[in-house]
Design a protein around this motif. Structure first.
Motif, PDB file in Angstrom:
ATOM      1  N   MET A   1       0.843  -1.199   0.000  1.00 28.69           N
ATOM      2  CA  MET A   1       0.000   0.000   0.000  1.00 28.69           C
ATOM      3  C   MET A   1       0.879   1.250   0.000  1.00 28.69           C
ATOM      4  O   MET A   1       2.089   1.175  -0.024  1.00 28.69           O
ATOM      5  CB  MET A   1      -0.918  -0.005   1.232  1.00 28.69           C
ATOM      6  CG  MET A   1      -1.721  -1.302   1.396  1.00 28.69           C
ATOM      7  SD  MET A   1      -2.631  -1.792  -0.086  1.00 28.69           S
ATOM      8  CE  MET A   1      -3.820  -0.477  -0.170  1.00 28.69           C
ATOM      9  N   TRP A   8      -3.531  -0.723   4.404  1.00 27.70           N
ATOM     10  CA  TRP A   8      -4.606  -1.630   3.992  1.00 27.70           C
ATOM     11  C   TRP A   8      -5.592  -0.866   3.123  1.00 27.70           C
ATOM     12  O   TRP A   8      -5.608   0.364   3.094  1.00 27.70           O
ATOM     13  CB  TRP A   8      -5.317  -2.187   5.239  1.00 27.70           C
ATOM     14  CG  TRP A   8      -5.657  -1.145   6.247  1.00 27.70           C
ATOM     15  CD1 TRP A   8      -6.712  -0.300   6.241  1.00 27.70           C
ATOM     16  CD2 TRP A   8      -4.879  -0.806   7.398  1.00 27.70           C
ATOM     17  NE1 TRP A   8      -6.659   0.535   7.319  1.00 27.70           N
ATOM     18  CE2 TRP A   8      -5.567   0.241   8.049  1.00 27.70           C
ATOM     19  CE3 TRP A   8      -3.692  -1.309   7.964  1.00 27.70           C
ATOM     20  CZ2 TRP A   8      -5.090   0.815   9.233  1.00 27.70           C
ATOM     21  CZ3 TRP A   8      -3.231  -0.740   9.135  1.00 27.70           C
ATOM     22  CH2 TRP A   8      -3.921   0.303   9.749  1.00 27.70           C
ATOM     23  N   PRO A   9      -6.468  -1.566   2.379  1.00 28.09           N
ATOM     24  CA  PRO A   9      -7.414  -0.872   1.500  1.00 28.09           C
ATOM     25  C   PRO A   9      -8.472  -0.111   2.295  1.00 28.09           C
ATOM     26  O   PRO A   9      -8.745  -0.405   3.457  1.00 28.09           O
ATOM     27  CB  PRO A   9      -8.057  -2.020   0.700  1.00 28.09           C
ATOM     28  CG  PRO A   9      -7.161  -3.185   0.881  1.00 28.09           C
ATOM     29  CD  PRO A   9      -6.517  -3.018   2.220  1.00 28.09           C
ATOM     30  N   HIS A 124      -3.508  -6.239   1.894  1.00 29.50           N
ATOM     31  CA  HIS A 124      -4.197  -6.030   0.621  1.00 29.50           C
ATOM     32  C   HIS A 124      -5.677  -6.349   0.699  1.00 29.50           C
ATOM     33  O   HIS A 124      -6.325  -6.513  -0.338  1.00 29.50           O
ATOM     34  CB  HIS A 124      -3.546  -6.867  -0.475  1.00 29.50           C
ATOM     35  CG  HIS A 124      -2.132  -6.470  -0.763  1.00 29.50           C
ATOM     36  ND1 HIS A 124      -1.817  -5.319  -1.445  1.00 29.50           N
ATOM     37  CD2 HIS A 124      -0.951  -7.049  -0.431  1.00 29.50           C
ATOM     38  CE1 HIS A 124      -0.495  -5.218  -1.548  1.00 29.50           C
ATOM     39  NE2 HIS A 124       0.054  -6.254  -0.935  1.00 29.50           N
ATOM     40  N   SER A 144     -13.076  -5.203   1.052  1.00 31.59           N
ATOM     41  CA  SER A 144     -12.330  -4.451   0.047  1.00 31.59           C
ATOM     42  C   SER A 144     -11.016  -5.151  -0.234  1.00 31.59           C
ATOM     43  O   SER A 144     -10.424  -5.774   0.650  1.00 31.59           O
ATOM     44  CB  SER A 144     -12.043  -3.020   0.523  1.00 31.59           C
ATOM     45  OG  SER A 144     -13.222  -2.285   0.703  1.00 31.59           O
ATOM     46  N   GLY A 146      -7.240  -4.303  -2.500  1.00 31.96           N
ATOM     47  CA  GLY A 146      -6.574  -3.176  -3.130  1.00 31.96           C
ATOM     48  C   GLY A 146      -5.085  -3.356  -3.252  1.00 31.96           C
ATOM     49  O   GLY A 146      -4.476  -4.222  -2.624  1.00 31.96           O
ATOM     50  N   ASP A 151      -8.529   0.548  -5.109  1.00 31.43           N
ATOM     51  CA  ASP A 151      -9.339  -0.216  -4.158  1.00 31.43           C
ATOM     52  C   ASP A 151     -10.665  -0.601  -4.803  1.00 31.43           C
ATOM     53  O   ASP A 151     -11.284   0.214  -5.511  1.00 31.43           O
ATOM     54  CB  ASP A 151      -9.619   0.598  -2.895  1.00 31.43           C
ATOM     55  CG  ASP A 151      -8.349   0.964  -2.149  1.00 31.43           C
ATOM     56  OD1 ASP A 151      -7.484   0.085  -2.010  1.00 31.43           O
ATOM     57  OD2 ASP A 151      -8.227   2.123  -1.718  1.00 31.43           O
ATOM     58  N   GLY A 153     -14.366  -2.257  -3.497  1.00 32.89           N
ATOM     59  CA  GLY A 153     -15.106  -2.625  -2.299  1.00 32.89           C
ATOM     60  C   GLY A 153     -16.553  -2.955  -2.577  1.00 32.89           C
ATOM     61  O   GLY A 153     -17.141  -2.491  -3.566  1.00 32.89           O
TER      62      GLY A 153
END
Length: 285
Positions: A1, A8-9, A124, A144, A146, A151, A153
């Motif tokens: 990320m 995190w997403p 992720h 989600s 990403g 991303d 979701g």
């Protein structure tokens, strides 16, 4: 990320955050007067915030809010208002639950909105599950996935009467200077697109636009606005919607502890109407 920003997403309800902050945040002082004082107290980790508001010549209201953090692991946010309501949430953060966050939201005496929310975060992927505490079954699921800047979701709501009571999906591209989002909500009947762009970090100039279309009624709406940080204490914002309403906001920091806000709403299609004007003041003691 993205290094230094997130690990995190974003979950779907966090999509378009920069756009919402620019187009919505601060304008709530329109047509009302606010007085806010923030008072740190002797108890470590505890902060009290008192708020009083007056909507024109009509009703007045007030609230006292208590924020408490214990050892960076446990947090509490409780509010008592002038109509004898108590609301708040209790949070256990990632340090306490490793990769998870647990939060209980409650309200008394109207407890029907009380719920439990659990979030699990991975490099992720992100997952969230919420359930109402007053009836069963009533679940909300959000997930989600990403990479460094993209991303995807989805949200699913499950109730006793409908397995797909809520069904939303979205795609968001996030870069240091812009954020672009497409959302499909209301079980696929509402299509929304938004774009935020940081035009100048040095001068703190940003712009955003949000457009939506109801596929069943073919109704379109839009909202566009901009923000300019004149200095580290002063911000000017403006926005206009598809109905022709122009709103402005000036936040003037007299010092690090005093913030004055004034906002106005004008109907550019009917300039003979009386404009809406509001004032606000924030004090940090």
């Amino acid at each position: 990320m993205e290094k230094g920003t997130r690990k995190w997403p974003f979950l779907l309800h966090e999509f378009t955050k920069k756009t919402r902050d620019l187009l919505i945040t601060g304008y709530d002082c329109e047509n009302r007067m606010l007085q806010v004082s923030t008072c740190p107290v002797a108890v470590p980790g505890l902060t009290l915030i008192s708020t009083a508001s007056k909507n024109g010549a009509k009703e007045s209201s007030g609230a006292v809010r208590a924020l408490y953090k214990y050892n960076k692991h446990i947090g509490a946010d409780i509010q008592f208002d002038s109509i004898s309501q108590i609301s708040g949430n209790l949070t256990l953060n990632r340090q306490f639950l490793q990769s998870g966050i647990a939060q209980v939201t409650f309200r008394f005496p109207h407890y029907t909105s009380s719920k439990l929310n659990v979030v699990y975060l991975l490099p992720h992927a992100a997952f969230s599950m919420s359930t109402a505490l007053h009836r069963f079954p009533n679940f909300g699921l959000s997930t989600s996935i990403g990479t460094s800047g993209i991303d995807f979701g989805m949200e699913l709501g499950i109730t006793k009467t409908s397995f797909f009571g809520v069904l939303n999906a979205g795609l968001q591209v996030t870069k240091p200077s812009y954020q672009a989002t497409i959302l499909l909500t209301n079980k696929g009947d509402m299509l929304k697109a938004s774009y935020f762009h940081n035009l100048s970090k040095a001068k703190k100039i940003s712009a955003a636009i949000e457009m939506s279309r109801c596929l069943s009624t073919k109704e379109n709406t839009f909202l566009a606005g901009g923000s300019w940080g004149i200095d580290h204490l002063t911000v000017v914002k403006a926005k206009v919607d598809n109905h022709g309403k122009l709103s402005t906001l000036l936040q003037l920091g007299l010092s690090k502890k005093v913030l004055l806000s004034t906002s106005g709403g004008f109907d550019i299609k009917a300039m003979d109407r009386k404009p809406e004007i509001g004032f606000g003041i924030t004090l940090k003691l």
